[in-house]
Design an enzyme around this catalytic site. Sequence first.
Site, PDB file in Angstrom:
ATOM      1  N   ARG A  57      77.603  38.103 -20.285  1.00 30.72           N
ATOM      2  CA  ARG A  57      76.352  38.872 -20.327  1.00 30.72           C
ATOM      3  C   ARG A  57      75.096  38.073 -20.623  1.00 30.72           C
ATOM      4  O   ARG A  57      74.003  38.612 -20.563  1.00 30.72           O
ATOM      5  CB  ARG A  57      76.437  40.038 -21.305  1.00 30.72           C
ATOM      6  CG  ARG A  57      77.448  41.074 -20.929  1.00 30.72           C
ATOM      7  CD  ARG A  57      77.335  42.275 -21.838  1.00 30.72           C
ATOM      8  NE  ARG A  57      78.470  43.150 -21.708  1.00 30.72           N
ATOM      9  CZ  ARG A  57      78.514  44.190 -20.880  1.00 30.72           C
ATOM     10  NH1 ARG A  57      77.493  44.463 -20.119  1.00 30.72           N
ATOM     11  NH2 ARG A  57      79.593  44.931 -20.825  1.00 30.72           N
ATOM     12  N   ASP A  58      75.198  36.804 -20.971  1.00 29.88           N
ATOM     13  CA  ASP A  58      73.989  36.019 -21.249  1.00 29.88           C
ATOM     14  C   ASP A  58      74.180  34.562 -20.847  1.00 29.88           C
ATOM     15  O   ASP A  58      73.927  33.658 -21.637  1.00 29.88           O
ATOM     16  CB  ASP A  58      73.623  36.126 -22.732  1.00 29.88           C
ATOM     17  CG  ASP A  58      72.246  35.538 -23.029  1.00 29.88           C
ATOM     18  OD1 ASP A  58      71.424  35.453 -22.097  1.00 29.88           O
ATOM     19  OD2 ASP A  58      72.000  35.165 -24.185  1.00 29.88           O
ATOM     20  N   LEU A  59      74.619  34.346 -19.620  1.00 30.35           N
ATOM     21  CA  LEU A  59      74.773  32.975 -19.146  1.00 30.35           C
ATOM     22  C   LEU A  59      73.396  32.413 -18.829  1.00 30.35           C
ATOM     23  O   LEU A  59      72.664  32.952 -17.996  1.00 30.35           O
ATOM     24  CB  LEU A  59      75.662  32.912 -17.899  1.00 30.35           C
ATOM     25  CG  LEU A  59      75.877  31.506 -17.333  1.00 30.35           C
ATOM     26  CD1 LEU A  59      76.608  30.638 -18.352  1.00 30.35           C
ATOM     27  CD2 LEU A  59      76.634  31.561 -16.043  1.00 30.35           C
TER      28      LEU A  59
END
Length: 80
Positions: A57-59
């Site tokens: 969800r936060d690459l």
Amino acid sequence: MLIITEFMGKGDLQELLRKARPNGAVPAQISTLDLLYMAWDVAAGMKFLTDRDFIHRDLACRNCLVGEDMTVKIADFGLS
């Protein structure tokens, strides 16, 4: 509580790429082959997580850590 992680000598990918820009403050040597291997490491890390039914969800570059041998590993310190 503590978080224990492997030491990644070159820091996060975002700062490494910023320093490698032509007008960056510190000239860094990053070859096209190094960039290709870094992209490969990120893709392999995301596949590893996907195979285990995790969603990152936060690459982002700030969440990718680079070792001395230019190996990239995915992290996420946003929720810690």
